[in-house]
Design an enzyme around this catalytic site. Structure first.
Site, PDB file in Angstrom:
ATOM      1  N   CYS A 252       0.842  -1.197   0.000  1.00 12.43           N
ATOM      2  CA  CYS A 252       0.000   0.000   0.000  1.00 12.43           C
ATOM      3  C   CYS A 252       0.877   1.245   0.000  1.00 12.43           C
ATOM      4  O   CYS A 252       2.102   1.163   0.008  1.00 12.43           O
ATOM      5  CB  CYS A 252      -0.918   0.013   1.228  1.00 12.43           C
ATOM      6  SG  CYS A 252      -0.013   0.163   2.792  1.00 12.43           S
TER       7      CYS A 252
ATOM      8  N   CYS B 249       3.744   1.698   2.494  1.00  8.41           N
ATOM      9  CA  CYS B 249       5.012   1.014   2.175  1.00  8.41           C
ATOM     10  C   CYS B 249       5.896   1.917   1.319  1.00  8.41           C
ATOM     11  O   CYS B 249       7.094   2.064   1.574  1.00  8.41           O
ATOM     12  CB  CYS B 249       4.753  -0.283   1.409  1.00  8.41           C
ATOM     13  SG  CYS B 249       3.780  -1.500   2.300  1.00  8.41           S
TER      14      CYS B 249
ATOM     15  N   CYS C  10      43.574 -20.833 -15.639  1.00  9.11           N
ATOM     16  CA  CYS C  10      43.841 -21.297 -14.269  1.00  9.11           C
ATOM     17  C   CYS C  10      42.912 -20.594 -13.293  1.00  9.11           C
ATOM     18  O   CYS C  10      42.114 -19.738 -13.675  1.00  9.11           O
ATOM     19  CB  CYS C  10      45.300 -21.022 -13.892  1.00  9.11           C
ATOM     20  SG  CYS C  10      45.696 -19.256 -13.865  1.00  9.11           S
TER      21      CYS C  10
ATOM     22  N   CYS D  39      42.746 -16.809 -13.245  1.00 12.03           N
ATOM     23  CA  CYS D  39      41.905 -16.167 -14.265  1.00 12.03           C
ATOM     24  C   CYS D  39      40.477 -16.004 -13.748  1.00 12.03           C
ATOM     25  O   CYS D  39      39.879 -14.926 -13.834  1.00 12.03           O
ATOM     26  CB  CYS D  39      41.879 -16.994 -15.551  1.00 12.03           C
ATOM     27  SG  CYS D  39      43.465 -17.168 -16.358  1.00 12.03           S
TER      28      CYS D  39
ATOM     29  N   ASP E 136       7.578  29.866 -31.195  1.00  9.43           N
ATOM     30  CA  ASP E 136       8.687  30.334 -32.019  1.00  9.43           C
ATOM     31  C   ASP E 136       8.240  30.212 -33.477  1.00  9.43           C
ATOM     32  O   ASP E 136       7.475  29.309 -33.829  1.00  9.43           O
ATOM     33  CB  ASP E 136       9.919  29.461 -31.757  1.00  9.43           C
ATOM     34  CG  ASP E 136      11.097  29.880 -32.627  1.00  9.43           C
ATOM     35  OD1 ASP E 136      11.425  31.076 -32.633  1.00  9.43           O
ATOM     36  OD2 ASP E 136      11.664  29.011 -33.304  1.00  9.43           O
TER      37      ASP E 136
ATOM     38  N   ASP F 175      12.315  24.870 -30.976  1.00  3.55           N
ATOM     39  CA  ASP F 175      13.000  23.683 -31.497  1.00  3.55           C
ATOM     40  C   ASP F 175      13.865  22.993 -30.461  1.00  3.55           C
ATOM     41  O   ASP F 175      14.469  21.964 -30.723  1.00  3.55           O
ATOM     42  CB  ASP F 175      13.822  24.015 -32.739  1.00  3.55           C
ATOM     43  CG  ASP F 175      14.946  25.003 -32.456  1.00  3.55           C
ATOM     44  OD1 ASP F 175      15.228  25.267 -31.267  1.00  3.55           O
ATOM     45  OD2 ASP F 175      15.549  25.504 -33.417  1.00  3.55           O
TER      46      ASP F 175
ATOM     47  N   ASP G 149      16.116  27.861 -28.748  1.00  4.86           N
ATOM     48  CA  ASP G 149      15.218  28.488 -27.785  1.00  4.86           C
ATOM     49  C   ASP G 149      15.412  27.956 -26.368  1.00  4.86           C
ATOM     50  O   ASP G 149      14.525  28.116 -25.523  1.00  4.86           O
ATOM     51  CB  ASP G 149      13.767  28.254 -28.227  1.00  4.86           C
ATOM     52  CG  ASP G 149      13.521  28.774 -29.628  1.00  4.86           C
ATOM     53  OD1 ASP G 149      13.822  29.943 -29.880  1.00  4.86           O
ATOM     54  OD2 ASP G 149      13.057  27.992 -30.477  1.00  4.86           O
TER      55      ASP G 149
END
Length: 806
Positions: A21, A24, A89, A92, A502, A701, A705
Site C-alpha cells: 500500500c 510502504c 587457471c 583467471c 517560435d 525547437d 530556444d
C-alpha cells in the site's frame, strides 16, 4: 562545492517487491532519503519502482539495495549466465570474479573455471548484458550470454507474482467456501439452505481456517512484522490485526466450548480470500498500465546483419557497435540510428513522426532505429546504438515520466503515512464504545465492528490513485508522440493560459527558399550573388542556407572567405576576395553607416508579403536586397484556431523583423506578435508574461530556444526527437504538427481529472466507510470485498486513459 556535487550526481532505478500500500512506498522513500549521499528518492507503488539520485562518492547502488532490504522489502535483480572463454587457471577465474563484483550494480558474481561459466546477479537498471560482456573482454577474456531459457530468473517478476497470487486464491477459496456456507446458514432468512452438520463443527472450521490464516495469509504477518520493526504501519498491519482478532477469538470460543454461532472463522478466512483476490486483480491491472513501454520496446529490431571480417553476420541488437556497417533489406526494420553509406530507399518514419508518407533517403542521410526500409537495399553505418538511440531515449523519457511523482501525489503520500495508526486508534475506540455502551458486555459484536473498521480502512486505493493515472496518461500520450518528461509536467500543463510559439520551424516549415534578388546597380548580378553566397555559406542559420542553395542552383561558383563574423540580431560581416560584405537588417546598415534609405520601401513591400528581406552592402556601399520566404505548415492555421477555441492566448515570437512576422502570423491566424527579439531576449519576454500572472508554455525547437524553454512554466520542443531537445524541454512533441500542443494540454486535463476522480473516491471511500463500519452497518466480509473493489476500481478508472483518442 554544490557544483561538484551536481556533476557527480548519479541516478538509478530499482524494481521493488513486497509493497502492499501507499504506506510502504512512503516508508521506503523516507528510508532512502535519510541515507547519507542520497539527494532525492521517489517510490512509485503502481510501477513497484524506486528512482534515486545520489552522490557516488558517498554511497552506491549496493547500499541503496541493502537499505530497501533492511526496511523489509526486496529488490529484483537479473540473474544470468555467461560462457567465458580464455581462462587457463584459478587466477583467471578469480580475476574475472573480482572485476565483475566491483562493477556498480552487480550484487553477486561467481565464476566457475571447470564449467567456464560466470553467474552474475545484477540490477538491470544500472547494467546491461553488454556492459558485463565488455567488462570481461576488458579483462582479457571472452564472454557470451547463455540461452535465456537456461536462467528462469529473467522472466517477468510481475507474471510470477500473478501466478503465485492466483494459486493462493484458488486454495484459499476452496478452504473458505465451506466456512461461507456455514455462515449463510446462521441467518433466519436463509434457514431453508441446507448446511451439513460437519461444517458447523468448530474443529472442522478451525482445520479449514488455519491454513488460510497462517499459510495463505502468512504474507500479511510477515509484512506487518517488517513494518512494525521499522517503526511504521501499513495495510498488512490492518489485515493481520483484523483477521487475527477474529481467528483467535474463535479459537478461544472453540476451546471454551461455545456455540458455533459465536465463531468468526469464516470472517478471517473470507477476508483473506477477498484481499488476495483484490491483489490479484490489482496486479493484472497494474501490468496493463505499462503497455506503452512494451509497445515502444516492441518496435525495436531484434537482430542486425553486419559486416564482420568481410562476411555478413547476423548478430543480436546488443552486439551492434558504433561504426558497424549494417545491411538493411527492403521491408526490414532499421536496427539502430545511423547514416546511409550505400544505396537509396524510402523510409517509413511514422513510428517517430506520425507521417504516413515514406521519406526518400540516400547516401549521407540519417536514419533512425525501428523505422522501416520500404523498397531499396541500403547499407548504413551505425552512429548510435543501445541506450543512445532515439527510440531508447524515448523509452527512457516515458519510463522516467511514469516513475515520477506529480505534486498532487504528495498530499496522498502524507495522508497515507499517518493513516494506519489513526485507523488502529479508531478501531480500538469503536471496540470500547460497542463493548461498554452500545452493546454492553457483548465481546463478539464489539470485535466484529472493530474488524470491519480495520479492514475497510486499508489505504491501497489512496496509494494507487495518482501513479496509475500518471502511468496510463503519459503512456497513451507517448503513443501519439507526446513525451512528458515527468509527472509534475503532466500535472502543470493543464494550467497553461498562454502559448508562445517560435516562428521558424514551429509555425513554419523551417525550410525557407530564395525568392527575390534586387540589385542597386553598384555591383553586377553574378559578382553580387557570388559574394553573398560565399559569405552566407559560413553561417549555419537556415535563412543563410536557403540563400546559398538558391545561388548554387543558378550555377554560380562560390569563393574562399578571408574572414567571417556573425553579429547576433543584426546579420553578418565578411571579407571575400578582398571585398567587404555586410548582409542583414536595417540596424546593421545603421551600425556601419551604410546609406540604404532608398531600399526601405521595397524592403517593406517584400516584408508585407511575408518574406524575410536582407540588405546587402559591398565595400561600404548599398548593393541590393535578397529575400527568402518560409511557408507555414499546412496544419498551423487549424492548430492555432484549436488552441484559441480552448481559451488559450497564442503569441508568436521571432528574431525576424516585425513586418515579416506579422505577415506569417496573419496567415496562421495569430494576432499577437513579438518580433525582432534576440535569442537571449526570448527568455525575458517569457518572464514578462509570467510577471503579468500568465502560465506560459514556450514552444520551440529545443536548441536555439533553450533559455526560453527553461524559463517557461512548460517548455515544449517540437518536431525533433533529439537528445538536445529532450534535455531542454519539459515535453517533447516528436511530430512537427502544432496540433500536438493542444493534444498535450488536452491529455494533461484528462489525466488530472482522472487523478482527482481517483482521489475523491479513495478519500471518500475511507471517509464514508470508516463511520459506516464503526456504526455497525458493515459486516467484516463485506468490508473486505469493498476494500478489494476500491483498489481495483481506481486502477480500472486510470486505465480508461489508455483508450483516449487524440
Amino acid at each position: 562545492m554544490s557544483q561538484a556535487t551536481a556533476t557527480a550526481q548519479k541516478e538509478t532505478t530499482m524494481q521493488i517487491t513486497g509493497m502492499t500500500c501507499a504506506a510502504c512506498a512512503v516508508r521506503i522513500e523516507k528510508g532512502l532519503n535519510k541515507l547519507e549521499g542520497v539527494q532525492e528518492a521517489s517510490v512509485n507503488l503502481a510501477l513497484e519502482r524506486a528512482a534515486v539520485k545520489f552522490d557516488p562518492a558517498v554511497t552506491n547502488v549496493e547500499a541503496l539495495e541493502k537499505k530497501v532490504r533492511d526496511l523489509g522489502y526486496d529488490v529484483i535483480a537479473e540473474k544470468k549466465e555467461f560462457d567465458i572463454s580464455g581462462m587457463t587457471c584459478a587466477a583467471c577465474s578469480a580475476r574475472i570474479e573480482k572485476g565483475l563484483n566491483r562493477m556498480e550494480g552487480v550484487t553477486n558474481a561467481s565464476v566457475n573455471l571447470a564449467l567456464e561459466k560466470a553467474t552474475v546477479e545484477y540490477n538491470p537498471s544500472v547494467l546491461s548484458d553488454r556492459d558485463i560482456i565488455k567488462k570481461v573482454e576488458a579483462l582479457g577474456y571472452g564472454a557470451i550470454l547463455k540461452d535465456e531459457n537456461n536462467g528462469g530468473e529473467a522472466a517477468d517478476h510481475r507474471q510470477k507474482e500473478i501466478k503465485r497470487q492466483t494459486n493462493k486464491f484458488i486454495i484459499s477459496l476452496i478452504l473458505s467456501l465451506p466456512l461461507l456456507w456455514s455462515m449463510v446458514g446462521h441467518f433466519s432468512f436463509t434457514s431453508f439452505i441446507y448446511v451439513p452438520d460437519m461444517f458447523m463443527n468448530p474443529w472442522v472450521q478451525l482445520a479449514l481456517a488455519t491454513p488460510v490464516q497462517f499459510i495463505i495469509g502468512g504474507q500479511f504477518y510477515v509484512g506487518a512484522y517488517k513494518a512494525l520493526k521499522n517503526g511504521s504501519a501499513n495495510m498488512d498491519v490492518l489485515v493481520a490485526l483484523g483477521t487475527s482478532a477474529a481467528y483467535f477469538y474463535s479459537l478461544y470460543m472453540s476451546i471454551k466450548g461455545g456455540h458455533s454461532v459465536e465463531l468468526y472463522y469464516e470472517t478471517s478466512a473470507i477476508l483473506i480470500t477477498l484481499i488476495i483476490l483484490g491483489k490479484l486483480f490489482e496486479a493484472r491491472a497494474k501490468g496493463r498500465s505499462s503497455e506503452a513501454i512494451k509497445k515502444l520496446m516492441g518496435l525495436q529490431a531484434k537482430t542486425a546483419i553486419v559486416e564482420r571480417n568481410g562476411a555478413e553476420v547476423e548478430v543480436s541488437l546488443e552486439d551492434v557497435l558504433v561504426g558497424d556497417i549494417i545491411h538493411v533489406k527492403p521491408g526490414d526494420k532499421i536496427p539502430v540510428d545511423g547514416k546511409i553509406v550505400e544505396g537509396h530507399s524510402a523510409i517509413d518514419e511514422s513510428m517517430l513522426t506520425g507521417e504516413s508518407v515514406p521519406v526518400d533517403k540516400t547516401v549521407g542521410d540519417s536514419v533512425i532505429g525501428a523505422t522501416i526500409n520500404k523498397n531499396g537495399f541500403i547499407k548504413i553505418e551505425a552512429t548510435k546504438v543501445g541506450r543512445d538511440t532515439a527510440l531508447a531515449q524515448i523509452i527512457r523519457v516515458v519510463e522516467e515520466a511514469q516513475g515520477s511523482k506529480a505534486p498532487i501525489q504528495r498530499l496522498a503520500d502524507k495522508i497515507s503515512g499517518i493513516f494506519v495508526p489513526i485507523v488502529v486508534g479508531i478501531a480500538v475506540v469503536t471496540f470500547l464504545i460497542w463493548y461498554f455502551w452500545a452493546s454492553p458486555g457483548n465481546f463478539a459484536e464489539a470485535l466484529e465492528k472493530m474488524i470491519a473498521v480495520l479492514v475497510i480502512a486499508c489505504p491501497c486505493a489512496l496509494g494507487l490513485a495518482t501513479p496509475t493515472s500518471i502511468m496510463a496518461g503519459s503512456g497513451r500520450a507517448a503513443e501519439y508522440g507526446i513525451l512528458f518528461k515527468g509527472g509534475e509536467h503532466l500535472e502543470l500543463t493543464h494550467r497553461i493560459t498562454t502559448v508562445v510559439l517560435d516562428k521558424t520551424g514551429t509555425v513554419t516549415n523551417g525550410e525557407p527558399v530564395l525568392t527575390d534578388t534586387i540589385l542597386s546597380g553598384a555591383v553586377e548580378e553574378v559578382e553580387f550573388l557570388a559574394l553573398v553566397g560565399s559569405a552566407e555559406k559560413q553561417s549555419e542559420h537556415p535563412l543563410a542556407q536557403a540563400i546559398v542553395q538558391g545561388i548554387q542552383e543558378k550555377g554560380i561558383a562560390l569563393r574562399p572567405v578571408d574572414s567571417f563574423e556573425a553579429i547576433p540580431g543584426y546579420g553578418i560581416k565578411a571579407s571575400v576576395g578582398g571585398r567587404e560584405l555586410l548582409a542583414g537588417t536595417r540596424r546593421l546598415m545603421e551600425k556601419f553607416n551604410v546609406g540604404a534609405l532608398s531600399a526601405f520601401p521595397k524592403m517593406e513591400e517584400l516584408e508585407r508579403e511575408g518574406k524575410t528581406a536582407m540588405l546587402i552592402a559591398v565595400d561600404g556601399e548599398y548593393a541590393g536586397i535578397v529575400a527568402v520566404a518560409d511557408t507555414i505548415k499546412e496544419t498551423s492555421k487549424a492548430a492555432v484556431k484549436r488552441l484559441k477555441d480552448m481559451g488559450l492566448e497564442v503569441i508568436m515570437i521571432t528574431g525576424d523583423n516585425r513586418q515579416t512576422a506579422l505577415a506569417i502570423a496573419s496567415e496562421a491566424g495569430i494576432g499577437n506578435v513579438i518580433a525582432e527579439v534576440l535569442p537571449e531576449g526570448k527568455a525575458e519576454e517569457v518572464k514578462k508574461l509570467q510577471a503579468a500572472g500568465k502560465k506560459v508554455a514556450m514552444v520551440g525547437d529545443g536548441i536555439n530556444d533553450a533559455p526560453a524553454l527553461a524559463v517557461a512554466d512548460i517548455g515544449m520542443a517540437i518536431g525533433t526527437g533529439t537528445d538536445v531537445a529532450m534535455e531542454a524541454a519539459d515535453i517533447t512533441l516528436i511530430r512537427g504538427d502544432l496540433n500536438s500542443i493542444a493534444d498535450a494540454i488536452f491529455m494533461s486535463k484528462l489525466t488530472i481529472r482522472n487523478i482527482k476522480q481517483n482521489l475523491f473516491w479513495a478519500f471518500g471511500y475511507n471517509t464514508l466507510g470508516i463511520p459506516v463500519a464503526a456504526l455497525g452497518f458493515l459486516a467484516p466480509w463485506l468490508a473486505g470485498a469493498a476494500m478489494a473493489f476500491s483498489s481495483v476500481s481506481v486502477v480500472l478508472n486510470a486505465l480508461r486513459l489508455q483508450k483516449v483518442k487524440l
